[in-house]
Scaffold this active site. Structure first.
Site, PDB file in Angstrom:
ATOM      1  CG  ASN A 202      17.085  15.437   5.295  1.00  0.00           C
ATOM      2  OD1 ASN A 202      17.944  15.691   4.909  1.00  0.00           O
ATOM      3  ND2 ASN A 202      16.394  15.704   6.470  1.00  0.00           N
TER       4      ASN A 202
ATOM      5  CG  HIS B 148      12.513  -6.829 -10.371  1.00  0.00           C
ATOM      6  ND1 HIS B 148      12.913  -6.089 -11.768  1.00  0.00           N
ATOM      7  CD2 HIS B 148      12.813  -5.870  -9.558  1.00  0.00           C
ATOM      8  CE1 HIS B 148      13.492  -5.022 -11.143  1.00  0.00           C
ATOM      9  NE2 HIS B 148      13.512  -4.918  -9.934  1.00  0.00           N
TER      10      HIS B 148
ATOM     11  N   GLY C 263      13.026   9.062   8.489  1.00  0.00           N
ATOM     12  CA  GLY C 263      14.328   8.491   7.742  1.00  0.00           C
ATOM     13  C   GLY C 263      14.355   7.197   7.684  1.00  0.00           C
TER      14      GLY C 263
ATOM     15  CB  THR D 193       3.725  -4.045   2.595  1.00  0.00           C
ATOM     16  OG1 THR D 193       3.121  -4.265   3.509  1.00  0.00           O
ATOM     17  CG2 THR D 193       5.337  -4.128   2.735  1.00  0.00           C
TER      18      THR D 193
ATOM     19  NE  ARG E 248       1.995  -6.522  11.683  1.00  0.00           N
ATOM     20  CZ  ARG E 248       3.348  -7.062  11.522  1.00  0.00           C
ATOM     21  NH1 ARG E 248       4.244  -6.346  12.004  1.00  0.00           N
ATOM     22  NH2 ARG E 248       3.421  -8.192  11.009  1.00  0.00           N
TER      23      ARG E 248
END
Length: 175
Positions: free
Chosen positions: A77, A107, A134, A157, A172
């Site tokens: 989208n 980084h 979204g 993550t 989660r």
């Protein structure tokens, strides 16, 4: 970069690759929808692989494009961003909501090395029939299993198991 080792993102060769991606992205984002169709020709030519019936709404952004592979029927989208310093594969039938971001680069934690532009990159793999809501963000190295759902605004993550639904920051499993 391709080997997953530390590299200097300010390298002239990488600058040239990013410039080519910017040109393809510009074509995609500025073409009239009737002319562009599902995806601008320059963007499709840039990607590593694009299967049938892929749709990428404008605006779209990617760093290199050459590391992106899209399965049949993938839908991105408006406002999606893929910073593809490593491979990004999105499986057949998967849908990304507006403003989804995928980041492959990490980084350096050492300030001096970070200032020197050192980074590493890890792939992001998205299975088949995945729905990513979204504004979700997928961080470097995650895998989203087949038929999983990532809630809107989630920050992923860690890997998401097939069929799981994850929400929140950090994401989660929803029980």
């Amino acid at each position: 970069m391709a080997a997953g080792e530390w590299y200097a993102c300010l390298d002239p060769e990488l600058d040239a690759l990013r410039a080519a991606a910017r040109r393809a992205v510009h074509q995609h984002n500025t073409m009239a929808p009737d002319e562009r169709g599902r995806m601008a020709p320059a963007l499709q030519a840039l990607f590593a692989a694009v299967a049938a019936e892929v749709v990428i709404e404008a605006p779209f952004h990617c760093s290199y494009g050459i590391n992106i592979s899209l399965g049949a029927g993938v839908y991105l989208n408006a406002g999606c961003t893929i910073l593809d310093s490593a491979p990004v594969a999105i499986g057949e039938g998967s849908m990304l909501g507006p403003g989804v971001h995928i980041y492959c680069a990490e980084h350096h934690k050492d300030v001096a090395l970070r200032r020197a532009g050192l980074e590493t990159a890890r792939p992001v793999m998205i299975g088949r029939d995945v729905w990513i809501g979204g504004g979700a963000i997928l961080l470097a190295g995650v895998t989203i299993g087949d038929s999983a759902i990532v809630g809107a605004g989630a920050v992923v993550t860690r890997d998401v198991a097939p069929g799981a639904t994850v929400v929140g920051n950090p994401a989660r499993v929803l029980r």
